[in-house]
Design a protein around this motif. Structure first.
Motif, PDB file in Angstrom:
ATOM      1  N   LEU A   1       0.830  -1.204   0.000  1.00 58.86           N
ATOM      2  CA  LEU A   1       0.000   0.000   0.000  1.00 58.86           C
ATOM      3  C   LEU A   1       0.866   1.257   0.000  1.00 58.86           C
ATOM      4  O   LEU A   1       0.562   2.234  -0.694  1.00 58.86           O
ATOM      5  N   LEU A   2       1.939   1.233   0.788  1.00 55.25           N
ATOM      6  CA  LEU A   2       2.863   2.370   0.808  1.00 55.25           C
ATOM      7  C   LEU A   2       3.527   2.552  -0.553  1.00 55.25           C
ATOM      8  O   LEU A   2       3.629   3.674  -1.066  1.00 55.25           O
ATOM      9  N   ALA A   3       3.989   1.444  -1.132  1.00 56.22           N
ATOM     10  CA  ALA A   3       4.684   1.511  -2.424  1.00 56.22           C
ATOM     11  C   ALA A   3       3.774   2.046  -3.521  1.00 56.22           C
ATOM     12  O   ALA A   3       4.226   2.751  -4.435  1.00 56.22           O
ATOM     13  N   GLU A   4       2.488   1.735  -3.430  1.00 59.85           N
ATOM     14  CA  GLU A   4       1.525   2.163  -4.451  1.00 59.85           C
ATOM     15  C   GLU A   4       0.914   3.531  -4.135  1.00 59.85           C
ATOM     16  O   GLU A   4       0.077   4.020  -4.896  1.00 59.85           O
TER      17      GLU A   4
END
Length: 257
Positions: free
Chosen positions: A185-188
């Motif tokens: 979720l952080l990466a996206e």
């Protein structure tokens, strides 16, 4: 067993708003500022500590914590908030305390906080009822905090609800290879990490300095006692503290400012 048609705006975000909910406890909590916290049933020690700290600090500024009453992160969030400051949404009938391992915790929340269910008395939890429960947990919170979640977990399905509802999502920063769902979720760019608990909690209310543990009056008030009980125990001191802005009365309970 009580049921009520709750006229609260949060439920409008659900795909199918429930006509009514069964409940036990203090329905005033529904009209407080609320944050949903969910996560793994088998959290790392780091996750346990951070979940408890976040829930506890949010409750200190008057925010009610919503979770699903499950093992792991859910139970830790409820305990961190304190039974009087939390809502447990059940995947079963309101008369059943599920899971059994949390029987005592759920009993305390029934008495001091609030338990909710969309299901008739006696209804046993099933795979689909957990999904229904999760949507309600997400809907009730102003934002969703996921403190640990693997890919393909129930927590990540809850994230989908949050995204559909346009809810802000927050996660804890984890090492590579751990909590891969929240790391994705952080990466996206679909979630924001909580790096500083005090700064995060400050968005929901005034963060107080540490309580003077040597003062029994302040320790008592920090437990958010019922106003009538506080007056009976401390009398005029309660009135003086209220006039001086040391405490406030919220939903019939004393809250330190």
């Amino acid at each position: 067993m009580n049921s009520i048609d709750f006229a609260i705006s949060e439920l409008e975000a659900m795909k199918k708003k429930p006509d009514f909910l069964f409940y036990k406890g203090n329905t005033d909590l529904l009209y407080r500022r609320k944050v949903s916290i969910i996560g793994s049933r088998k959290p790392y020690q780091y996750t346990q500590q951070m979940t408890h700290a976040i829930a506890h600090e949010l409750s200190r500024v008057g925010t009610c914590i919503v979770s699903g009453g499950a093992m792991g992160v859910d139970a830790i969030a409820h305990r961190g908030a304190g039974s009087a400051n939390t809502i447990a949404v059940l995947p079963c009938g309101i008369d059943l305390r599920y899971p059994a391992v949390n029987k005592s915790l759920l009993g305390s929340i029934e008495t001091e906080g609030l338990t909710l269910s969309q299901f008739e008395a006696g209804f046993a939890a099933t795979n689909w009822s957990f999904v229904v429960r999760n949507e309600l947990v997400v809907a009730l919170g102003e934002v969703l905090i996921v403190t640990q979640a693997d890919e393909e977990s129930g927590s990540m399905r809850s994230v989908e609800y949050a995204l559909e509802m346009g809810k802000k999502i927050y996660v804890l920063p984890h090492h590579i290879g751990e909590s891969e769902g929240t790391n994705r979720l952080l990466a996206e760019g679909k979630a924001e990490a909580i790096y500083d608990i005090s700064m995060f909690v400050g968005r929901f209310g005034k963060v107080r300095s540490a309580i003077d543990v040597s003062d029994p009056f302040l320790r008592f008030c920090a437990m958010r006692p019922v106003y009538e009980d506080a007056v009976q125990k401390y009398g005029e001191k309660i009135f003086e503290a209220e006039l001086n802005g040391v405490i406030e009365v919220q939903n019939g309970r004393v809250v330190l400012t």
